[in-house]
Write an enzyme that holds these catalytic residues in place. Structure first.
Site, PDB file in Angstrom:
ATOM      1  N   LYS A  28    -114.178 -26.924 -43.643  1.00 57.15           N
ATOM      2  CA  LYS A  28    -114.143 -27.439 -42.270  1.00 57.15           C
ATOM      3  C   LYS A  28    -113.613 -28.863 -42.183  1.00 57.15           C
ATOM      4  O   LYS A  28    -113.084 -29.265 -41.154  1.00 57.15           O
ATOM      5  CB  LYS A  28    -115.556 -27.379 -41.647  1.00 57.15           C
ATOM      6  CG  LYS A  28    -115.968 -25.975 -41.254  1.00 57.15           C
ATOM      7  CD  LYS A  28    -117.185 -26.020 -40.356  1.00 57.15           C
ATOM      8  CE  LYS A  28    -117.645 -24.629 -39.962  1.00 57.15           C
ATOM      9  NZ  LYS A  28    -118.866 -24.639 -39.162  1.00 57.15           N
ATOM     10  N   LYS A  50    -111.210 -14.090 -43.379  1.00 57.39           N
ATOM     11  CA  LYS A  50    -112.393 -13.771 -42.565  1.00 57.39           C
ATOM     12  C   LYS A  50    -112.054 -13.838 -41.073  1.00 57.39           C
ATOM     13  O   LYS A  50    -111.343 -14.732 -40.644  1.00 57.39           O
ATOM     14  CB  LYS A  50    -113.474 -14.800 -42.903  1.00 57.39           C
ATOM     15  CG  LYS A  50    -114.797 -14.609 -42.203  1.00 57.39           C
ATOM     16  CD  LYS A  50    -115.777 -15.716 -42.569  1.00 57.39           C
ATOM     17  CE  LYS A  50    -115.491 -16.997 -41.788  1.00 57.39           C
ATOM     18  NZ  LYS A  50    -116.632 -17.939 -41.770  1.00 57.39           N
ATOM     19  N   LYS A 107    -114.040 -17.575 -35.509  1.00 57.03           N
ATOM     20  CA  LYS A 107    -113.721 -18.203 -34.220  1.00 57.03           C
ATOM     21  C   LYS A 107    -112.886 -19.457 -34.411  1.00 57.03           C
ATOM     22  O   LYS A 107    -112.106 -19.814 -33.551  1.00 57.03           O
ATOM     23  CB  LYS A 107    -114.997 -18.525 -33.448  1.00 57.03           C
ATOM     24  CG  LYS A 107    -115.861 -19.550 -34.131  1.00 57.03           C
ATOM     25  CD  LYS A 107    -117.282 -19.581 -33.626  1.00 57.03           C
ATOM     26  CE  LYS A 107    -118.151 -20.244 -34.669  1.00 57.03           C
ATOM     27  NZ  LYS A 107    -119.361 -19.606 -35.009  1.00 57.03           N
TER      28      LYS A 107
HETATM   29  P1  TYM Z   1    -122.065 -18.614 -37.470  1.00 59.88           P
HETATM   30  O1  TYM Z   1    -122.503 -19.052 -36.118  1.00 59.88           O
HETATM   31  O2  TYM Z   1    -120.748 -19.085 -37.959  1.00 59.88           O
HETATM   32  O3  TYM Z   1    -122.058 -17.036 -37.568  1.00 59.88           O
HETATM   33  C1  TYM Z   1    -123.159 -16.243 -37.209  1.00 59.88           C
HETATM   34  C2  TYM Z   1    -123.341 -15.109 -38.198  1.00 59.88           C
HETATM   35  O4  TYM Z   1    -122.168 -14.271 -38.234  1.00 59.88           O
HETATM   36  C3  TYM Z   1    -121.762 -14.072 -39.580  1.00 59.88           C
HETATM   37  N1  TYM Z   1    -120.294 -13.897 -39.617  1.00 59.88           N
HETATM   38  C4  TYM Z   1    -119.661 -12.891 -40.229  1.00 59.88           C
HETATM   39  N2  TYM Z   1    -120.096 -11.835 -40.946  1.00 59.88           N
HETATM   40  C5  TYM Z   1    -119.182 -10.957 -41.428  1.00 59.88           C
HETATM   41  N3  TYM Z   1    -117.847 -11.093 -41.217  1.00 59.88           N
HETATM   42  C6  TYM Z   1    -117.352 -12.138 -40.520  1.00 59.88           C
HETATM   43  N4  TYM Z   1    -116.045 -12.258 -40.317  1.00 59.88           N
HETATM   44  C7  TYM Z   1    -118.271 -13.099 -39.993  1.00 59.88           C
HETATM   45  N5  TYM Z   1    -118.126 -14.223 -39.255  1.00 59.88           N
HETATM   46  C8  TYM Z   1    -119.370 -14.699 -39.041  1.00 59.88           C
HETATM   47  C9  TYM Z   1    -122.207 -15.342 -40.299  1.00 59.88           C
HETATM   48  O5  TYM Z   1    -122.313 -15.141 -41.685  1.00 59.88           O
HETATM   49  C10 TYM Z   1    -123.542 -15.612 -39.641  1.00 59.88           C
HETATM   50  O6  TYM Z   1    -124.557 -14.847 -40.244  1.00 59.88           O
HETATM   51  N6  TYM Z   1    -124.565 -21.664 -40.517  1.00 59.88           N
HETATM   52  C11 TYM Z   1    -124.694 -20.472 -39.697  1.00 59.88           C
HETATM   53  C12 TYM Z   1    -125.723 -20.605 -38.576  1.00 59.88           C
HETATM   54  C13 TYM Z   1    -127.106 -20.975 -39.007  1.00 59.88           C
HETATM   55  C14 TYM Z   1    -128.026 -20.134 -39.681  1.00 59.88           C
HETATM   56  C15 TYM Z   1    -129.227 -20.887 -39.783  1.00 59.88           C
HETATM   57  C16 TYM Z   1    -127.942 -18.838 -40.181  1.00 59.88           C
HETATM   58  C17 TYM Z   1    -127.747 -22.152 -38.747  1.00 59.88           C
HETATM   59  N7  TYM Z   1    -129.006 -22.092 -39.205  1.00 59.88           N
HETATM   60  C18 TYM Z   1    -130.361 -20.350 -40.396  1.00 59.88           C
HETATM   61  C19 TYM Z   1    -129.085 -18.304 -40.811  1.00 59.88           C
HETATM   62  C20 TYM Z   1    -130.253 -19.077 -40.911  1.00 59.88           C
HETATM   63  C21 TYM Z   1    -123.358 -20.208 -39.032  1.00 59.88           C
HETATM   64  O7  TYM Z   1    -122.562 -21.083 -38.867  1.00 59.88           O
HETATM   65  O8  TYM Z   1    -123.213 -18.970 -38.532  1.00 59.88           O
END
Ligand code: TYM
Length: 347
Positions: A127, A210, A213
């Protein structure tokens, strides 16, 4: 398998393991990767777990953002989660910034995290790569520590996420164990729950990357709240590979493999069954059927989301109740943490 929940961490009489997960409100809609990689598991785990789910708005300000848009997207995120089937009776769904213990625990965990350890987080490297590390915020750097705090505050046994979160979960486990070792048993060591079949849904235009967004082109991403016309077009225009055979082959046919993976997950049909069904047929037939199943899944969710967003007061009320329930658990953990770390109790 989930480990037994720490008896002190769960409400009396509640034998279910605990689950916590979070999602960022950084887009106008969740996408298919979020849905298959994580959110579908969130819904299913309500039946088997004591569930805590969180819209992580504190994480959303680690990159430059617009305040009005963040507020809007936080509501849109919550509405989509309820629309997907997160049931406020059975799950605690809340907004991260409503529970100040997240930042408090994050500070404490930051103080037992090595600088080198945090520097190895690949998501930070990715990032911050665009603008250069020195332009990135300290918040982006400490992001995984806040994520660890999110999980540990609730004594979660399992954390359903996509593959991209594995390293953050490893850090969370390390920090839990380190804290327990230094200050006495306090945290459950959580496990990542990453079903292999949907761990990484890829970009429709760039099937080795992947679906994301922040980096996918609009043509490569299927948004949950998108209208049927554009959704159908994007599936029909998905990049496929040379040849005409419909077989899963990650190395040589990443495009078709991704479509099969998505279709298999949406219809709960195994990939070998799909390969047999489409034997001798062209990519067009597969895409047409896949587009239909995407629409069948997304349309009711979009309609329910729109309804929920039409009554913001009710949505905010549900989030207020969620925050209250979450806070009761978070407070208890923080009391233990304060005591163990050696903070003087307030008279
Ligand atoms: P975030 O908001 O980017 O994404 C949310 C969830 O979607 C999953 N994901 C995917 N899985 C499969 N294929 C893809 N292309 C794909 N894109 C996104 C992500 O793995 C995620 O599970 N850091 C985390 C948010 C977070 C969090 C937490 C998660 C903050 N605190 C505590 C678990 C526990 C994130 O940015 O997810």
């Amino acid at each position: 398998m989930p480990t037994e929940p720490n008896p002190s961490s769960v409400t009396p009489g509640n034998a279910r393991p605990r689950v916590l997960s979070g999602i960022q409100p950084t887009a106008d809609s969740f996408h298919l990767g979020n849905y298959l990689g994580a959110l579908r598991q969130w819904v299913a785990m309500q039946d088997t777990h004591d569930a805590f789910y969180c819209v992580v708005d504190l994480h959303a300000i680690t990159m430059p953002h617009d305040p009005a848009l963040l507020r809007r997207r936080t509501r849109v995120a919550a509405a989509q989660l309820f629309a997907l089937g997160i049931d406020p009776e059975r799950s605690t769904l809340f907004v991260q910034s409503h529970v100040p213990e997240h930042t408090e625990l994050s500070w404490v965990m930051g103080c037992i995290t090595g600088f080198g350890e945090a520097s190895r987080m690949t998501q930070f490297k990715d990032k911050s790569a665009k603008e250069g590390t020195s332009a990135a915020s300290i918040g982006l750097f400490t992001y995984p520590i806040l994520q660890a705090a999110d999980i540990l505050l609730y004594q979660a046994d399992q954390v359903p996420v996509g593959e991209d979160q594995r390293q953050h979960l490893e850090l969370t486990r390390t920090l839990a164990q380190r804290f327990n070792h230094r200050f006495g048993e306090t945290f459950v060591t959580p496990e990542a729950y990453i079903p292999k079949a949907t761990a990484k849904i890829t970009d429709l235009q760039e099937p080795t990357a992947k679906m994301s967004k922040s980096s996918s082109s609009p043509q490569g991403i299927l948004d949950l709240l998108e209208e049927p016309g554009p959704l159908r077009k994007k599936v029909m225009r998905a990049v496929t590979d040379t040849g005409t055979e419909i077989v899963a082959d990650e190395a040589n046919k990443p495009g078709v493999t991704n479509l099969l993976r998505i279709y298999s997950a949406l219809t709960e049909t195994s990939i070998p069954d799909l390969e047999r069904r489409y034997e001798g047929q062209g990519y067009g037939t597969l895409k047409k059927d896949l587009a239909q199943s995407v629409l069948d899944t997304f349309t009711p969710i979009r309609e329910r989301t729109e309804k929920l967003l039409a009554d913001e007061a009710q949505l905010d009320r549900l989030l207020g109740l969620g925050a209250e329930r979450a806070r009761a658990v978070a407070r208890r953990t923080m009391e233990d943490v304060r005591e163990r770390v050696g903070f003087l109790g307030r008279a």
